[in-house]
Each structure stands twice: as structure tokens, then as C-alpha cells.
Design an enzyme around this catalytic site. Structure first.
Site, short mmCIF file in Angstrom:
data_model
loop_
_atom_site.label_atom_id
_atom_site.label_comp_id
_atom_site.label_asym_id
_atom_site.label_seq_id
_atom_site.Cartn_x
_atom_site.Cartn_y
_atom_site.Cartn_z
N LYS A 1 0.78 -1.31 -0.04
CA LYS A 1 -0.04 -0.16 0.11
C LYS A 1 0.82 1.19 0.08
CE LYS A 1 -3.79 2.01 2.54
NZ LYS A 1 -4.82 1.89 3.75
N SER B 1 -9.80 1.64 2.70
CA SER B 1 -8.72 2.39 1.73
C SER B 1 -7.65 1.44 1.22
CB SER B 1 -8.27 3.24 2.66
OG SER B 1 -7.39 2.73 3.76
N SER C 1 -9.88 -0.79 6.91
CA SER C 1 -9.35 -0.54 5.74
C SER C 1 -8.73 -1.58 5.18
CB SER C 1 -8.36 0.52 5.58
OG SER C 1 -9.23 1.55 5.49
#
Ligand code: GLN
Length: 488
Positions: A76, A151, A175
Site C-alpha cells: 500500500k 482504503s 481498511s
């Protein structure tokens, strides 16, 4: 041997150790597939040529004692990577190249992992659909036209599309678990303090945790083992005895007491989610666990509490982006004008909304009424779990109140977007570990997940429960490569 990119982490490790395949071959396979998968928009920054160099280095001098020997991994874009652009999905960090490495990613490289690239995410990890990213929305590879969740949407998308064998995300209010649920993958949020926050772009410091995302529970356990370390660089890192999660993995959950919280049976919950939950209950019973009805009475306050605490901390954390110290800067007539222009052009609308909410609830006139009150309610939510854990070993719930929704469906309705987090945020507020595993499909054939919540530091237990459920569920991803056909 299966096609390389569809192999699990443990299969790849076995094949590399057995010398059936080299790190360069594996890395090339993931790069080739990623090149054909640009439509998904999973990557913000590709690190392909240096990944190949590192793979070659590994092959020239292999070390098979490492836990991730020569395995390419995309992460990420919220983890700072030394010398590799780190954007947090924001324009304000569009040109930010860190001069340091996050502890979690450093642990991965120390154990033989190779950085493949940085994955798209909601701006500063604020979102549930990956639509707030400055770099555009991400597609769900197993649900065409639908969001991958957020997210950590780029992470979930890349993993489900076989662009990376495992990945890491961060989870402030869901997330990791929500995108895992939307893409038919496994995601674990560790106990607060397990994985170092050093070098992770901060959203809400008392809630943020990094965690593993994978194709199955065994891979998840191994990656957790690599990333969960005590770290003096993070003052909230906790020094406790960590298990060898993968070698201690066991399917024996006989006699475990699993709680079913009645407050999670919310109005308007789709029947499919309810049915999935009932099936999950049957599965754990089949494994010899005992089901106990429990109550977590303050559950309905979790979402409003989270949406006070998280923006409050975010507004403080994001004050550092002023056009002077980091990234993007807009020209102004004077210092204040430069600050204002930088922040209004550099941050997207969701981030600005959170900053405004955060500064409002922290302002002297409203601090007691909102922020202080929220902190008190947070404690009540934590007490609910403490009380429940006097009688149960773990808690089983759906991961999300619905399966993936359409791209654009909730972008103009922040409150309905926030409702996605209803089953995940209580866990962050209480600092507990929880795992989401794929458990079935809705009528459209889209994946849905179940969540197992544990006591603090009891990651091994929730991994074991998930591991035994996984065998019963026997989930098979319905990946059909629609985006590759489109790309031709
Ligand atoms: N969807 C939640 C939010 O928008 C959670 C995000 C997260 O866990 N980073 O705040």
C-alpha cells in the site's frame, strides 16, 4: 506447476526452495501480468526494473532460510519506502520521496521480500471505496464495475487479480478487512501496538495498524510473523511475546467459545449477509466450537465515536502538510496565502471534510461536548468487549453490512459511505485483532466475508479459527480476467 501468479505465497516459497523456479521468473511473471492489468489502476508507482535487479541479486546468492525468499511484493502506498515515491494517494505528497523506510516494509525486505511497487489507496487512507485517491479509482477484479473497497483498495485489487502474491494494508476503521471482504481475500488487523507505525503516513494515530492481506489464512499467518515486531522507533509499539503464527497454526478449535453479538443484527441488513453469518456459525460448530449469544451494548455508538476521534487525530496529523516541509506547494502572496492555497489545492474534498470535522470537535467551545464525550464512549465500547471476553474466546460477525457496491454509487453520500464500517470500527476503537476471510458469494456472484474478532494479542487464536473455517468454506475465487480481455 500452476500458473505462477495464481500460486499462494506458501506454494511460491516451496517452488523457489525446491529450485523449480527462480526469483527472477516469479518477478517477471507478476510484472507481465501487471503490465496487462493497467485498467485496474491498482498501482500508483511501479518499481519493476529495480525489482528485477533485486530478484537477480537474490538468485545469484539465494538464502532459503529467509521467510520470504526472493518473493516480489507490492505494498500500500501509505508505507514510506526509502528512495521510492510515497504518495498516500494524495496530490500533496505527489512528489514525496522518503529518505527512510517504514519498519513494517523493512521487516519484509530483511526477510527476503522484493518491492514490486506501491499500491493505490484512498487519500490518506480516508475512504471505503478507493475513490478518494488523487490517482483515480481502482477496479474490483472479481466484481466488474464495482469498487474494491477501501482504503486499501489497490492492495486488495492487486492481490485478487494476482498482481502480487501477498500485500500489506493499514486498518484505521476497517481498511484491511472491508476490501478483503469485497475481493474474496484474507485480511487481518493486528492488535494495536503489534506492528510498528514507524514510517507509515499517519491518519489517526490511536487507531492505525498495519496488517497482512493474502489469498489464504496460512499465507496471512506467515506474513504477520514477518511484520509483527517490537520497535523502539514507535512509542506505542508493545513488547510482548509474539507467536510463530504460521508454524503454530492449528485447526483444532474444539471447545472454543465463540460469541455472536446480537447488536450486529442490524436493520436493513441484506438477507444474504445474514445467511452467510448463519452458515459461518454452522461451520464453527462443525469444527467443535461452542456458540454463545453475547451482547455488546454500545455497538451503535461506535460509528459516531469513530467519526469524531479519527478526524480529530487526522486534523492534527495533517497539519504538517503546509507546503514547507513536504511535497506539493502552491505559490501565494504571503506565507498564510501560500499555506491556504497549498492545503486547498493539495488535499481532496474528503480529506478537507475530515480536517474540518476534526478541528471543529477539538475547538475549545466543542471539545467537551464532542471529543471528550467520544473518548468516554470509546472506553465503554472497550468495556463491552472486556465483559464479553469473560465468557467467550472470540467473536464471529459479518465483515461488512453488504458486498461491494457500484463505482460512483456512494460518492455523493458520505454518511452512507461511512456506514460500511459499522462492523469493523468497534474493533479499532477497542484496539483488538480481527480477521476477515472470504466466506461466500451474493446473488451477483460477488464475494462476502466473515470477521473473527479476538482478545488483545490473541492473533493465533483468530488465525486458528479462520484456518478451520476456511477448510469448511472451501472458497474459490471467481476471477475471470475480464480486464485483460478488455486490454487486448
Ligand atoms: N473507511 C474508514 C474511513 O474512511 C476506515 C479507513 C481506514 O481504516 N483507513 O475512515
Amino acid at each position: 506447476m500452476n500458473d505462477i501468479t495464481s500460486q499462494t505465497l506458501n506454494e511460491l516459497i516451496k517452488n523457489i526452495k525446491d529450485k523449480n523456479i527462480s526469483s527472477v521468473e516469479i518477478t517477471k511473471a507478476f510484472i507481465n501480468r501487471s503490465e496487462k492489468s493497467k485498467i485496474l489502476n491498482s498501482f500508483v508507482t511501479e518499481n519493476f526494473s529495480s525489482a528485477l535487479k533485486n530478484a537477480q541479486k537474490f538468485d545469484d546468492n539465494p538464502n532459503f532460510d529467509l521467510k520470504l525468499p526472493g518473493i516480489p511484493i507490492a505494498v500500500k502506498d501509505l508505507f514510506c519506502t526509502d528512495g521510492v515515491r510515497t504518495t498516500a494517494g494524495s496530490k500533496i505528497l505527489n512528489n514525496f520521496i522518503p529518505s527512510y523506510e517504514s519498519t513494517v516494509t523493512q521487516n519484509i525486505w530483511n526477510d527476503g521480500g522484493i518491492l514490486l511497487g506501491k499500491l493505490n489507496c484512498d487519500e490518506f487512507a480516508m475512504g471505503s471505496s478507493n475513490e478518494t485517491s488523487f490517482f483515480g479509482n481502482v477496479h474490483n477484479p472479481v466484481a466488474k464495475g464495482f469498487v474494491p473497497g477501501g482504503s486499501s483498495g489497490g492492495s486488495a485489487s492487486a492481490l485478487a487479480a494476482n498482481l502480487t502474491p501477498i500485500t500489506i494494508g493499514t486498518d484505521t476503521g476497517g481498511s484491511i478487512r472491508q476490501p478483503a471482504s469485497f475481493t474474496g481475500t484474507v485480511g487481518l488487523k493486528p492488535t494495536y501496538g503489534s506492528c510498528s507505525r514507524y514510517g507509515i503516513v499517519a491518519f489517526a494515530s490511536s487507531l492505525d495498524q498495519a496488517g497482512p492481506m493474502s489469498k489464504n489464512v496460512k499465507d496471512c499467518a506467515l506474513l504477520l510473523e514477518v511484520i509483527s515486531t517490537y520497535d523502539l522507533k514507535d512509542s506505542t509499539s508493545i513488547n510482548f511475546k509474539r507467536n510463530n503464527y504460521s508454524s503454530e497454526l492449528s485447526k483444532n478449535i474444539k471447545g472454543k467459545k465463540i460469541g455472536i453479538p446480537k447488536e450486529y443484527r442490524i436493520d436493513d441488513m441484506p438477507k444474504e449477509v445474514d445467511k452467510l453469518w448463519s452458515k459461518g456459525i454452522e461451520y464453527v460448530k462443525d469444527c467443535g466450537a461452542e456458540i454463545i449469544d453475547i451482547s455488546l451494548p454500545h455497538t451503535s455508538y461506535a460509528l459516531p465515536t469513530y467519526y469524531i476521534v479519527a478526524p480529530a487525530e487526522a486534523s492534527s496529523n495533517l497539519s504538517r502538510y503546509d507546503g514547507v516541509k513536504y511535497g506539493f506547494r502552491s505559490e501565494g502572496n504571503n506565507l498564510i496565502d501560500m499555506y491556504e492555497k497549498t492545503r486547498s489545492e493539495g488535499f481532496g474534498s474528503e480529506v478537507q471534510r475530515r480536517i474540518m470535522i476534526g478541528t471543529y470537535v477539538l475547538s475549545s467551545g466543542y471539545y467537551d461536548a464532542f471529543y471528550l464525550k467520544a473518548q468516554k464512549v470509546r472506553k465503554l465500547i472497550k468495556n463491552d468487549f472486556d465483559e464479553a471476553y469473560k465468557t467467550v474466546d472470540a467473536i464471529l460477525t459479518p465483515s461488512t453490512p453488504s458486498s461491494a457496491f457500484k463505482i460512483g454509487e456512494k460518492t455523493n453520500d458520505p454518511v452512507s459511505m461511512y456506514l460500511n464500517d459499522i462492523f469493523t470500527v468497534p474493533v479499532n476503537l477497542a484496539g483488538l485483532p480481527a480477521i476477515s476471510i472470504p466466506a461466500g458469494f451474493d446473488s451477483k456472484g460477488h464475494p462476502m466475508g466473515l470477521q473473527v474478532i479476538g482478545k488483545a494479542f490473541d492473533e493465533q487464536n483468530i488465525l486458528n479459527i479462520a484456518y478451520s473455517m476456511e477448510e469448511k468454506i472451501n472458497f474459490k475465487s471467481k476471477i475471470n480476467d475480464w480486464w485483460i480481455k478488455n486490454e487486448k
